[in-house]
Design an enzyme around this catalytic site. Structure first.
Site, PDB file in Angstrom:
ATOM      1  N   GLU A 271      42.975  48.337  47.310  1.00  0.00           N
ATOM      2  CA  GLU A 271      41.688  48.248  46.598  1.00  0.00           C
ATOM      3  C   GLU A 271      40.576  47.995  47.594  1.00  0.00           C
ATOM      4  OE1 GLU A 271      41.398  45.060  43.676  1.00  0.00           O
ATOM      5  OE2 GLU A 271      43.411  45.518  42.953  1.00  0.00           O
ATOM      6  N   GLU A 323      35.021  48.141  33.389  1.00  0.00           N
ATOM      7  CA  GLU A 323      35.967  47.610  32.399  1.00  0.00           C
ATOM      8  C   GLU A 323      35.339  46.407  31.702  1.00  0.00           C
ATOM      9  OE1 GLU A 323      40.191  47.532  34.053  1.00  0.00           O
ATOM     10  OE2 GLU A 323      39.064  48.273  35.770  1.00  0.00           O
ATOM     11  N   LYS A 326      36.907  42.646  31.427  1.00  0.00           N
ATOM     12  CA  LYS A 326      37.048  41.760  32.582  1.00  0.00           C
ATOM     13  C   LYS A 326      35.967  40.683  32.464  1.00  0.00           C
ATOM     14  CE  LYS A 326      39.072  43.312  36.141  1.00  0.00           C
ATOM     15  NZ  LYS A 326      39.373  43.752  37.485  1.00  0.00           N
ATOM     16  N   GLU A 331      32.370  41.606  37.989  1.00  0.00           N
ATOM     17  CA  GLU A 331      33.753  42.046  37.734  1.00  0.00           C
ATOM     18  C   GLU A 331      33.819  43.254  36.792  1.00  0.00           C
ATOM     19  OE1 GLU A 331      37.005  40.750  38.607  1.00  0.00           O
ATOM     20  OE2 GLU A 331      35.868  39.887  40.247  1.00  0.00           O
TER      21      GLU A 331
END
Ligand SMILES: *[C@@H]1O[C@H](CO)[C@@H](O)[C@H](O)[C@H]1NC(C)=O
Ligand SMILES: *[C@@H]1O[C@H](CO)[C@@H](O)[C@H](O)[C@H]1NC(C)=O
Ligand SMILES: *[C@@H]1O[C@H](CO)[C@@H](O)[C@H](O)[C@H]1NC(C)=O
Length: 349
Positions: A271, A323, A326, A331
């Site tokens: 990542e 997302e 999250k 984040e």
């Protein structure tokens, strides 16, 4: 032809030429997709994400040939059936580790349920045991599960790598890179895993976020140094010159491994990324796009880091979509694409 007709003719011809330039056609009329060297993380912590089959078609349309998923999600794995030119890293869930470490039979069952059904038509290249759990309370479960899964795939002659994903919190010290060393708890939990991977010649997967290094110390870390925009070395470490913090972090980990006698273990970047919102002026689409495009360039240049100049970076960007389940703030904003319409948040490829 009168004037408007000429204009129409010109516009049609021109746009046809332009279309041809932008969308080169294969002879059978299908669009040629340029394959990317960089992979994408596919996270599912959102309630507004497109269906997995849409996402897999999307990956094909943009030339993504490798992805990482965080757990053996059946919908995603089913959507991947037949798409063997997309290779997949599948994670073992952190919360499963204790039970799997306790019994070898549990590992066999896990594999039979979660991996076996897809072996014929999904290109599962790697299984990662736990995500950033070392160092930590469930860290000690990683090694036994890595060992059991390795035995299992070896006994079946399956070409699947078994590894884990760790973050840079394992480093006690990282500056300058040659001073890189692991924390005591990381030495306990991580070093035996690294030694095992080294015997198996399997890479360790790491997460590297210059963003966090930058926001934790913006007075000393310049933005350009963090986003690969710096043009000249910022410091020298022996014979090695560092222009980008990404390389410095990567190499600190390599040095730390060497101090434990783990030489030449390949490292894959599981990542990296930069949020496009959530923390004011340093988290904009422009900055996130710059970081991610520059990372892709680094990968595509085939160049390594100052300490490993001869091995190209293998890496996965985090993440495909923003997302919304999250934690709020940055984040939720690491995505390259908007989940509701799959439009890019900034131009990447
Ligand atoms: C994978 O192969 C399929 C069929 O051969 C093709 O349609 C698709 O574009 C390929 N995907 C990538 C990412 O190359
Ligand atoms: C699976 O992925 C790997 C790594 O990208 C690739 O080398 C291999 O050819 C793929 N296998 C198939 C059957 O496409
Ligand atoms: C990288 O490759 C060059 C040319 O083959 C070689 O001279 C050099 O020693 C290599 N560097 C490392 C760190 O392996």
């Amino acid at each position: 032809m009168n004037c408007p007709q000429i204009l129409v003719f010109f516009l049609l011809t021109c746009s046809a030429i332009l279309l041809k330039l932008y969308y080169p056609q294969e002879q059978d009329g299908s669009i040629i997709v340029v394959e990317k060297n960089v992979g994408l993380n596919y996270g599912l912590l959102g309630d507004n994400l497109p269906s997995p089959s849409k996402v897999i078609s999307f990956y094909k349309s943009i030339g993504i040939t490798k992805i990482r998923i965080f757990d053996p999600n059946t919908e995603v794995l089913n959507a991947l059936r037949g798409n063997t030119n997309i290779s997949v890293i599948v994670g073992v869930k952190d919360q499963d580790l204790a039970a799997l470490a306790a019994r070898e039979e549990a590992v066999k069952d896990w594999f039979a349920i979660n991996i076996e059904p897809y072996l014929a038509d999904v290109n599962i290249t790697t299984i990662t045991v736990g995500n950033e759990v070392i160092p930590g309370p469930i860290g000690p479960h990683v090694l036994p599960v890595v060992q059991s899964l390795t035995n299992l795939v070896k006994s079946r002659n399956l070409p699947i790598l078994i590894s884990t994903v760790v973050d840079m919190s394992n480093l006690q010290q990282s500056y300058p890179p040659s001073a890189g060393m692991f924390k005591p708890q990381a030495r306990e939990q991580l070093v035996p895993v690294l030694k095992f991977l080294s015997q198996m010649n399997t890479p360790i997967f790491v997460t590297i976020y210059p963003y966090f290094a930058f926001v934790s110390d913006p007075d000393h870390v310049s933005l350009d140094y963090a986003i690969f925009e710096n043009k000249y070395p910022v410091f020298e470490d022996g014979l090695m010159k560092y222009t980008h913090i990404f390389d410095a972090i990567f190499d600190a980990f390599v040095w730390a491994m060497e101090k434990e006698g783990v030489m030449d273990l390949p490292m894959v970047v599981a990542e990296t990324g930069w949020p496009s919102a959530g923390r004011g002026k340093f988290t904009t689409p422009r900055i996130a796009g710059t970081y991610n495009r520059n990372f892709v360039k680094h990968v595509e240049s085939g160049k390594g880091t100052p300490k490993r100049p001869n091995s190209s970076i293998d890496g996965y960007l985090f993440a495909t979509f923003n997302e919304n389940q999250k934690p709020a703030g940055t984040e939720q904003n690491f995505g390259l694409y908007n989940p509701t319409n799959m439009k890019p948040i900034y131009k990447l490829f």
